[in-house]
Design a protein around this motif. Structure first.
Motif, short mmCIF file in Angstrom:
data_model
loop_
_atom_site.label_atom_id
_atom_site.label_comp_id
_atom_site.label_asym_id
_atom_site.label_seq_id
_atom_site.Cartn_x
_atom_site.Cartn_y
_atom_site.Cartn_z
N ARG A 130 0.82 -1.30 -0.23
CA ARG A 130 0.23 -0.07 -0.06
C ARG A 130 0.95 1.30 0.04
O ARG A 130 0.29 1.95 -0.74
CB ARG A 130 -0.68 -0.20 1.16
CG ARG A 130 -1.89 -0.68 1.30
CD ARG A 130 -2.98 -0.99 1.79
NE ARG A 130 -2.60 -1.35 3.25
CZ ARG A 130 -2.80 -2.67 4.17
NH1 ARG A 130 -3.62 -3.37 3.20
NH2 ARG A 130 -2.83 -2.89 5.20
N GLU A 131 2.32 1.03 1.05
CA GLU A 131 3.49 2.49 1.11
C GLU A 131 3.67 2.33 -0.93
O GLU A 131 3.46 3.64 -0.42
CB GLU A 131 3.39 2.29 2.08
CG GLU A 131 4.42 3.30 2.44
CD GLU A 131 5.90 2.98 2.97
OE1 GLU A 131 7.49 3.18 3.08
OE2 GLU A 131 5.40 2.16 4.12
N GLN A 133 2.53 1.24 -3.11
CA GLN A 133 1.06 1.45 -4.43
C GLN A 133 1.39 0.66 -5.22
O GLN A 133 1.07 0.57 -6.79
CB GLN A 133 1.17 2.89 -5.11
CG GLN A 133 -0.35 3.99 -3.58
CD GLN A 133 -0.03 5.41 -4.57
OE1 GLN A 133 0.19 5.30 -5.33
NE2 GLN A 133 -1.06 5.78 -3.17
N PRO A 135 0.36 -2.67 -7.15
CA PRO A 135 -1.04 -2.62 -7.35
C PRO A 135 -1.24 -4.39 -7.18
O PRO A 135 -0.45 -6.00 -6.91
CB PRO A 135 -1.05 -3.29 -9.32
CG PRO A 135 -0.19 -2.27 -9.32
CD PRO A 135 1.19 -2.40 -8.18
N THR A 339 -11.39 3.40 -9.76
CA THR A 339 -11.30 3.40 -8.51
C THR A 339 -13.13 4.04 -8.89
O THR A 339 -13.60 3.71 -7.04
CB THR A 339 -10.86 4.64 -7.98
OG1 THR A 339 -10.69 5.99 -8.15
CG2 THR A 339 -9.85 4.07 -8.18
N THR A 544 9.17 6.69 -1.64
CA THR A 544 7.19 7.10 -1.74
C THR A 544 6.11 7.54 -1.72
O THR A 544 6.08 8.64 -1.34
CB THR A 544 7.93 6.60 0.10
OG1 THR A 544 7.53 6.99 1.09
CG2 THR A 544 8.76 5.37 0.53
N VAL A 545 5.50 6.51 -2.45
CA VAL A 545 4.51 7.15 -2.59
C VAL A 545 2.91 7.87 -1.49
O VAL A 545 2.80 8.62 -1.63
CB VAL A 545 3.57 6.13 -3.52
CG1 VAL A 545 2.14 7.16 -4.80
CG2 VAL A 545 4.22 6.21 -5.25
N LYS A 546 3.24 7.12 -0.81
CA LYS A 546 2.48 7.41 0.04
C LYS A 546 3.29 6.77 1.51
O LYS A 546 3.23 5.88 1.81
CB LYS A 546 1.39 6.12 0.57
CG LYS A 546 0.64 6.48 0.78
CD LYS A 546 -0.82 5.36 1.57
CE LYS A 546 -1.85 5.70 2.11
NZ LYS A 546 -3.34 4.36 1.90
#
Length: 693
Positions: A130-131, A133, A135, A339, A544-546
């Motif tokens: 998730r961090e 991203q 899939p 989404t 990191t994206v998130k």
């Protein structure tokens, strides 16, 4: 699944592999296989789990793929198949895990190659996905077929060490994880050899880069031994796999063993049994002939048993051959969907196989998107679960016993049970008849053997629809009454962790000391401080994206501590982090410490499941910023030798971190006395009706 002996055969004949440069491609990853290997091959496990190190290992792996412009798609296994085809195989593996625990605890870490995957690895792995991203999806059940279908539809390779993928007709092959070299190399117009010689310098961000991997293609194997592809499913099935009980093949293996022993083949021999199956399968003209041949050599099996064996053999062959279409979920539509609700593909409806009730659509949705653990699917669909034995003292009660109450509440939430009314006679008969209509079957351990524990769910009023009401429900289950919850001015995440620590403190058996609790809180703070340090020192973390979730109260205390005092704290914890623990697996007292922290893991995991079942009203951090049990062990061991420690060497008195440390311990230990062991057992028996068999 896996084919007995096939991996050894393939790796013994290394010429079957092709060396390729991996870059600019999609890659379908067998996630359930990968997250095991990344831990077992890179991170110590003998103290219960170093999840910070594991999280960093996973991040390094996926960031390396990203730098090579490899688009990773991670596909995870789901729950246990309700048809029970593999149930006995799974139980055998869990029993083998208990033996591995005994081996690890009985020797120094350097004296054994046994591994036991820590129980929070899967959750840590999901947080990394998730961090970054990446899939990802969880299939309803075993994912091998869906992975194969997706790889062929997208014309890309698979990454896995599961030997089943040596059998599937994968047009772009399979890349074994153990064959990956993560060294980044510039993609230039020169020979492979000259490119390899440049590994001492890292390529720049502007350069096109790749990693060197080995790729297996089924076409190379069948060309080597001059057979058609239909030979491979027959070889896999009659060598033995998870579908077929190997004991039922013993007569067949004995019959062909001598018949083919002197025949030569264009392969280096691995297992003599497997090689005899190879020779035999090369002469088979049809699948039906192969099945009948085996059944004719099966002894001591009744007609009903032979019929079941025939079905198992047929299902095994079909599982390898039918990879044209998805069986349970269309992964192309899943990964390509936007989404918005209108474009989301149908996730499918899961059925409770015991009560035959359909499960809610939101439940399937959360399972497919990995927001809910497959443990909950096993509860809701099969009404039974298997626990993974941890590093624990096998003479003590299972580490899962202390968290039974949390799970009993959890079971009541996610099953379709109704309270049965039965007479005394019916009470006796219900132990063997339709037991799972009334109870959840937990497969745990008693000392060093497998044991079933059947628990009737605790029925409570289902909480309301608001997140705050669900939070209070969780806190109440963990033993935080409304007065105590109101006295804690902290954020929900802090209250959750205090509740877990309090439940552990109250229900651990054997009891834990205050040193365990101090070590756990210090461990939480330590990993948060390391994260802040990494943010400053490592440019990759900032990319990191998130950003990961952290515990707000700990973040606030660290930010208020000041640079000088944080440096003092870092200096002190480094002593424990770097301290050697080579002797831990030899000393009974030290195994007891590890056992205590393993109980903390089950309390946290059960509370995590409860949070997920309520649609995650509490935003929880990754285990990677909470738990390093080697560090906690070292701190606890050091505290055992000290007296009257006020922890001023780590936290200057009246500093933000000292106040945080003190307030957490006070909330856990001082507001309510712990019940005696006998009272706890009575409470469990009255409320959960634990039935051992």
């Amino acid at each position: 699944m896996g084919v007995l002996g096939l991996s050894s055969l393939i790796y013994t004949n290394n010429n079957i592999f092709e060396k390729i440069r991996l870059h600019d491609t999609r890659l379908i990853i067998d996630g359930s296989n990968l997250y095991h290997i990344l831990y077992n091959n890179h991170v110590p496990n003998e103290y219960g789990g170093n999840y910070d190190t594991y999280a960093n290992t996973c991040k390094t792996f996926f960031r390396t793929l990203t730098k090579c412009k490899v688009d990773a798609y991670v596909v995870m296994d789901g729950g246990y198949d309700p048809d029970d085809r593999k149930w006995k195989t799974v139980l055998k593996r869990k029993a083998s895990r208990i033996k591995s625990v005994g081996t690890i605890c009985g020797r120094s870490p350097k004296e054994t190659t046994d591994h036991v995957l820590p129980i929070l690895c899967e959750e840590t792995f999901y947080h990394v996905l998730r961090e970054l991203q990446i899939p990802h999806v969880a299939c309803p059940y075993e994912a091998n077929r869906e992975i194969s279908v997706l790889a062929n539809k997208w014309d890309c390779p698979v990454l896995s060490d599961d030997s089943d993928f040596f059998i599937f007709k994968l047009e772009n092959g399979v890349i074994p994880i153990k064959g990956i070299d993560l060294t980044l190399r510039p993609l230039k117009t020169q020979t492979e050899q000259s490119a390899l010689q440049e590994s001492e310098t890292s390529p720049t961000d502007q350069e096109d880069i790749y990693i060197s991997v080995k790729c297996y293609r089924y076409s190379t194997l069948i060309k080597t031994i001059n057979v058609p592809w239909k030979f491979l499913p027959i070889l896999a099935t009659f060598s033995g796999n998870d579908y077929v009980d190997p004991r039922n093949l013993e007569g067949f293996h004995e019959a062909i063993r001598w018949k083919h022993r002197n025949k030569e083949l264009n392969l280096r021999a691995a297992s003599p049994k497997l090689m005899s199956v190879v020779h035999w399968a090369m002469g088979i003209q049809s699948e039906e002939y192969a099945i009948n041949y085996v059944l004719n050599h099966v002894e001591n099996l009744a007609p009903v048993g032979k019929s079941k064996l025939r079905d198992a053999l047929r299902n095994s062959i079909d599982s390898y051959t039918d990879i044209r279409n998805f069986a349970t979920i269309d992964l192309v539509k899943f990964f390509d969907a936007n989404t918005d609700d209108e474009s989301r593909p149908d996730r499918g409806t899961l059925i409770d196989y015991v009560t035959k009730h359909p499960l809610p659509a939101w439940f399937s949705e959360m399972l497919r998107t990995c927001e809910m653990a497959t443990f909950l699917q096993n509860v809701a669909v099969n009404h039974r679960v298997i626990f993974n034995c941890q590093i624990e003292h096998l003479a003590n009660p299972s580490t899962y016993e202390c968290s039974q109450h949390i799970r009993s509440v959890l079971y009541g939430l996610i099953t379709q049970f109704k309270r049965p009314k039965y007479t005394r006679y019916e009470r006796k008969t219900f132990l063997t008849n339709d037991i799972r209509k009334f109870c959840i079957e937990e497969n745990d351990r008693l000392e060093n053997e497998m044991m079933k524990v059947r628990i009737r769910p605790t029925f409570r009023n289902v909480p309301g629809i608001t997140g705050e009401e669900n939070q209070k429900f969780i806190f109440g289950t963990l033993g935080l009454n409304s007065e105590l919850v109101d006295s804690l001015t902290a954020d929900p995440c802090t209250k959750f962790l205090i509740g877990v620590l309090r439940f552990w403190w109250t229900h651990a058996d054997p009891k834990i000391t205050e040193n365990y609790l101090s070590s756990a809180v210090i461990g939480f703070i330590s990993l948060h401080s390391h994260f802040f340090q990494d943010m400053k020192c490592s440019p990759d973390v900032g990319k990191t994206v998130k950003l990961p979730c952290l515990v707000p109260s700990i973040v606030k205390a660290i930010e208020g501590q000041g640079k000088t005092r944080m440096n003092q704290f870092a200096s002190e914890i480094k002593k424990h982090k770097d301290k050697s623990t080579d002797q831990a697996s030899r000393d009974n007292e030290e195994i007891t410490i590890i056992h205590g922290f393993s109980q903390l893991q089950t309390c946290y995991l059960s509370a995590l499941y409860l949070n997920q079942a309520l649609m995650s009203p509490v935003d929880l951090p990754s285990p990677g910023v909470l738990f390093n049990f080697t560090f906690m062990f070292n701190v606890c061991k050091s505290l055992e030798t000290l007296q009257n420690n006020d922890f001023s060497d780590m936290f200057p008195l009246e500093s933000p971190l000292h106040d945080l440390f003190k307030s957490w311990k006070t909330a856990v230990t001082e507001l309510e006395d712990r019940p005696a062991v006998d009272e706890k057992v009575i409470y469990q028996r009255e409320n959960m009706e634990i039935l051992r068999c």
